[in-house]
Motif scaffolding. Structure first.
Motif, mmCIF file in Angstrom:
data_model
loop_
_atom_site.group_PDB
_atom_site.id
_atom_site.type_symbol
_atom_site.label_atom_id
_atom_site.label_comp_id
_atom_site.label_asym_id
_atom_site.label_seq_id
_atom_site.Cartn_x
_atom_site.Cartn_y
_atom_site.Cartn_z
ATOM 1 N N ARG A 10 14.020 30.449 -11.688
ATOM 2 C CA ARG A 10 12.889 29.916 -12.456
ATOM 3 C C ARG A 10 12.757 28.418 -12.246
ATOM 4 N NH1 ARG A 10 14.922 33.456 -16.427
ATOM 5 N NH2 ARG A 10 15.964 31.745 -17.493
ATOM 6 N N ARG A 11 13.908 27.728 -12.166
ATOM 7 C CA ARG A 11 13.876 26.278 -11.968
ATOM 8 C C ARG A 11 13.299 25.923 -10.608
ATOM 9 N NH1 ARG A 11 18.923 25.471 -12.337
ATOM 10 N NH2 ARG A 11 19.350 25.219 -10.107
ATOM 11 N N ASP A 12 13.626 26.721 -9.570
ATOM 12 C CA ASP A 12 13.167 26.424 -8.219
ATOM 13 C C ASP A 12 11.693 26.740 -8.012
ATOM 14 O OD1 ASP A 12 15.582 25.499 -7.462
ATOM 15 O OD2 ASP A 12 16.268 27.347 -6.507
ATOM 16 N N ARG A 13 11.151 27.632 -8.843
ATOM 17 C CA ARG A 13 9.721 27.904 -8.726
ATOM 18 C C ARG A 13 8.939 26.767 -9.360
ATOM 19 N NH1 ARG A 13 11.203 33.230 -10.387
ATOM 20 N NH2 ARG A 13 10.337 32.817 -12.444
ATOM 21 N N ALA A 14 7.712 26.575 -8.921
ATOM 22 C CA ALA A 14 6.874 25.534 -9.510
ATOM 23 C C ALA A 14 6.707 25.798 -10.995
ATOM 24 C CB ALA A 14 5.519 25.518 -8.818
ATOM 25 N N GLN A 15 6.728 24.761 -11.806
ATOM 26 C CA GLN A 15 6.554 24.915 -13.229
ATOM 27 C C GLN A 15 5.153 25.409 -13.539
ATOM 28 O OE1 GLN A 15 7.545 21.274 -15.195
ATOM 29 N NE2 GLN A 15 9.545 21.113 -14.213
ATOM 30 N N PRO A 16 4.987 26.145 -14.659
ATOM 31 C CA PRO A 16 3.658 26.636 -15.012
ATOM 32 C C PRO A 16 2.653 25.494 -15.088
ATOM 33 C CG PRO A 16 5.352 27.631 -16.404
ATOM 34 C CD PRO A 16 6.028 26.564 -15.594
ATOM 35 N N GLY A 17 1.502 25.695 -14.494
ATOM 36 C CA GLY A 17 0.479 24.661 -14.492
ATOM 37 C C GLY A 17 0.654 23.627 -13.409
ATOM 38 N N GLY A 18 1.744 23.726 -12.625
ATOM 39 C CA GLY A 18 1.981 22.776 -11.554
ATOM 40 C C GLY A 18 1.127 23.083 -10.344
ATOM 41 N N PRO A 19 1.178 22.202 -9.342
ATOM 42 C CA PRO A 19 0.352 22.392 -8.143
ATOM 43 C C PRO A 19 0.797 23.604 -7.329
ATOM 44 C CG PRO A 19 1.869 20.564 -7.852
ATOM 45 C CD PRO A 19 1.978 20.966 -9.283
ATOM 46 N N THR A 72 0.074 18.061 10.310
ATOM 47 C CA THR A 72 0.114 17.082 11.395
ATOM 48 C C THR A 72 -0.447 15.762 10.895
ATOM 49 O OG1 THR A 72 -2.095 17.274 12.404
ATOM 50 C CG2 THR A 72 -0.498 19.005 12.928
ATOM 51 N N LEU A 73 -0.213 14.707 11.677
ATOM 52 C CA LEU A 73 -0.720 13.385 11.338
ATOM 53 C C LEU A 73 -2.082 13.122 11.964
ATOM 54 C CD1 LEU A 73 2.555 11.288 11.770
ATOM 55 C CD2 LEU A 73 1.674 12.433 9.722
ATOM 56 N N ALA A 74 -2.681 14.165 12.552
ATOM 57 C CA ALA A 74 -3.952 13.978 13.262
ATOM 58 C C ALA A 74 -5.124 14.684 12.598
ATOM 59 C CB ALA A 74 -3.814 14.477 14.703
ATOM 60 N N ASP A 75 -4.874 15.498 11.589
ATOM 61 C CA ASP A 75 -5.969 16.219 10.942
ATOM 62 C C ASP A 75 -6.920 15.249 10.253
ATOM 63 O OD1 ASP A 75 -5.045 18.637 11.779
ATOM 64 O OD2 ASP A 75 -4.028 19.137 9.910
ATOM 65 N N GLU A 76 -8.202 15.458 10.439
ATOM 66 C CA GLU A 76 -9.215 14.561 9.873
ATOM 67 C C GLU A 76 -9.232 14.628 8.346
ATOM 68 O OE1 GLU A 76 -11.304 12.375 11.179
ATOM 69 O OE2 GLU A 76 -10.546 12.649 13.215
ATOM 70 N N GLY A 77 -9.328 13.453 7.732
ATOM 71 C CA GLY A 77 -9.562 13.369 6.294
ATOM 72 C C GLY A 77 -8.482 13.983 5.434
ATOM 73 N N ARG A 78 -7.214 13.740 5.761
ATOM 74 C CA ARG A 78 -6.116 14.317 4.995
ATOM 75 C C ARG A 78 -5.284 13.226 4.322
ATOM 76 N NH1 ARG A 78 -6.875 19.707 4.524
ATOM 77 N NH2 ARG A 78 -4.649 19.929 4.049
ATOM 78 N N MET A 79 -4.655 13.594 3.229
ATOM 79 C CA MET A 79 -3.643 12.760 2.589
ATOM 80 C C MET A 79 -2.313 13.500 2.699
ATOM 81 S SD MET A 79 -3.352 11.175 -1.298
ATOM 82 C CE MET A 79 -2.926 12.709 -2.153
ATOM 83 N N ILE A 80 -1.288 12.810 3.177
ATOM 84 C CA ILE A 80 0.055 13.373 3.286
ATOM 85 C C ILE A 80 0.977 12.580 2.369
ATOM 86 C CG2 ILE A 80 1.984 13.881 4.837
ATOM 87 C CD1 ILE A 80 0.035 14.120 7.106
ATOM 88 N N PHE A 81 1.872 13.283 1.689
ATOM 89 C CA PHE A 81 2.724 12.630 0.699
ATOM 90 C C PHE A 81 3.987 13.461 0.488
ATOM 91 C CE2 PHE A 81 -0.304 15.444 -1.204
ATOM 92 C CZ PHE A 81 0.431 16.199 -2.105
ATOM 93 N N ARG A 82 4.935 12.887 -0.238
ATOM 94 C CA ARG A 82 6.132 13.622 -0.644
ATOM 95 C C ARG A 82 5.808 14.458 -1.873
ATOM 96 N NH1 ARG A 82 11.325 10.796 -3.603
ATOM 97 N NH2 ARG A 82 12.417 12.724 -4.173
ATOM 98 N N ASN A 83 5.987 15.762 -1.760
ATOM 99 C CA ASN A 83 5.735 16.674 -2.861
ATOM 100 C C ASN A 83 6.898 16.624 -3.845
ATOM 101 O OD1 ASN A 83 4.658 19.011 -4.326
ATOM 102 N ND2 ASN A 83 6.389 20.103 -3.409
ATOM 103 N N PRO A 102 -7.547 15.689 -3.666
ATOM 104 C CA PRO A 102 -6.101 15.417 -3.718
ATOM 105 C C PRO A 102 -5.338 16.273 -4.709
ATOM 106 C CG PRO A 102 -7.341 13.641 -4.744
ATOM 107 C CD PRO A 102 -8.345 14.519 -4.078
ATOM 108 N N SER A 103 -6.016 16.904 -5.661
ATOM 109 C CA SER A 103 -5.335 17.769 -6.625
ATOM 110 C C SER A 103 -5.404 19.237 -6.221
ATOM 111 C CB SER A 103 -5.945 17.587 -8.022
ATOM 112 O OG SER A 103 -7.316 17.963 -8.024
ATOM 113 N N GLY A 104 -5.911 19.527 -5.030
ATOM 114 C CA GLY A 104 -6.075 20.894 -4.582
ATOM 115 C C GLY A 104 -4.783 21.516 -4.071
ATOM 116 N N PRO A 105 -4.855 22.764 -3.564
ATOM 117 C CA PRO A 105 -3.666 23.452 -3.031
ATOM 118 C C PRO A 105 -3.018 22.653 -1.910
ATOM 119 C CG PRO A 105 -5.486 24.995 -3.294
ATOM 120 C CD PRO A 105 -6.053 23.625 -3.521
#
Length: 339
Positions: free
Chosen positions: A34-43, A51-62, A80-83
């Motif tokens: 349960r701890r390893d699964r995303a918390q309820p309501g989380g992303p 990749t670093l070449a896809d147009e119009g993307r934001m990459i970040f540490r999850n 930015p709040s999407g899947p």
């Protein structure tokens, strides 16, 4: 009680104890799952191609709990709040530009953790790696992708106090030439060469000319904005009370955190923007203390992290002092806009 009865009682007791032990193990396993699964309501996070070449993307540490925690993850910059799509590459700090990324990682050991900086190509494959002497703190890549920089704590683990030591490194990603510490550069202060045993540097940010950079330098209890020259290997002080500078895409302004009198010692900063031509400061409309090196989404918009339920959330704010903060993503840190 006969011997046979005693044996039966012993067997029954062993069965009961085994059942209790099995139940305890299953319960612990279920809790861990349960701890390893995303918390309820989380992303929502799933594995996929990043990749670093896809147009119009934001990459970040999850930062969301689950099997993809700490992985580099991508979303559309417009949503930015999407899947999220996770890469399986884990970083503590990250940045990217022009198809080159820098990923600061922990290497977990039996006795203690060590750290490294990994230079990534467009497909997040390792091109080179370098030892990092302490806890990773900041990371940047020049607009062309040629240079990468990182900062680590080699003493202490927070910028809030005065009892800490940092080391800022710069590497030429084309040649592999590494400057392990900016302390090797000549410091120009008030028109003269300056020497001190307590020099600290952190928060490098690069200009687009593959020569100029800016950073924070601290000495004798004062922080300075310095302008660096990669060719002459010098840094020159420009202004006091500037930390974690971030140069705008057009090269005209620096976003930074500034210590403000009267704030708590553990949360002393407000966000400002400095016009490099006029040296005029503009306070931004964020009332909370921000301990981050802000990222420019474009010439008018900043993105930065604040503490959140999963560790950190990302917020956005106009760079001209107007508007108000808006949270754009939960459980996220170290964003870079690519493509």
């Amino acid at each position: 009680m006969t011997l046979r009865t005693r044996v039966l009682v012993l067997i029954c007791a062993l069965v009961v104890l085994a059942g209790i032990a099995t139940a305890a193990v299953l319960h612990a396993s279920a809790r861990a799952d349960r701890r390893d699964r995303a918390q309820p309501g989380g992303p929502s996070v799933t594995s996929g191609r990043v990749t670093l070449a896809d147009e119009g993307r934001m990459i970040f540490r999850n930062m969301a709990w689950g099997p993809h925690r700490d992985e580099l993850t991508t979303v559309p910059a417009s949503d930015p709040s999407g899947p999220r799509t996770a890469s399986k590459v884990k970083c503590l700090r990250f940045y990217a530009a022009s198809g080159t990324g820098v990923c600061l990682q922990a290497v977990h050991g039996a006795v203690q953790d060590t750290y490294r900086a990994v230079i990534l190509d467009t497909h997040l494959h390792e091109r080179a790696r370098y030892d990092v002497p302490g806890i990773p703190s900041r990371a940047r890549v020049s607009p062309s992708g040629r240079y990468a920089a990182w900062t680590a704590f080699v003493g202490g683990d927070s910028y809030a106090g005065t009892n800490f030591s940092t080391r800022a490194a710069i590497v030429d990603t084309r040649t592999g030439r590494l400057t392990p510490s900016l302390e090797a550069y000549r410091v120009m202060k008030d028109g003269r060469t300056y020497h001190a045993a307590d020099l600290n540097f952190w928060g490098v940010t690069f200009a687009s000319d593959d020569r100029t950079f800016y950073a924070t330098m601290a000495t004798k209890g004062t922080t300075y904005l310095v302008r660096g020259d990669l060719r002459t290997r010098t840094v020159t002080t420009l202004r006091t009370n500037v930390e974690c500078p971030s140069l705008s895409p057009d090269g005209s302004r620096i976003a930074f955190k500034k210590r403000v009198k009267g704030l708590p010692k553990d949360a002393p900063w407000h966000l400002y923007v400095l016009d490099l031509r006029t040296m005029r400061e503009t306070p931004l409309a964020e009332g909370r203390s921000v301990d981050d090196q802000a990222v420019w989404r474009d010439d008018h918009t900043l993105v930065y992290a604040l503490p959140g339920d999963y560790g950190a959330d990302l917020y956005t704010l106009p760079s001209d002092g107007t508007g108000k903060p808006r949270r754009i993503s939960t459980a996220a840190v170290s964003p870079a806009y690519v493509g």
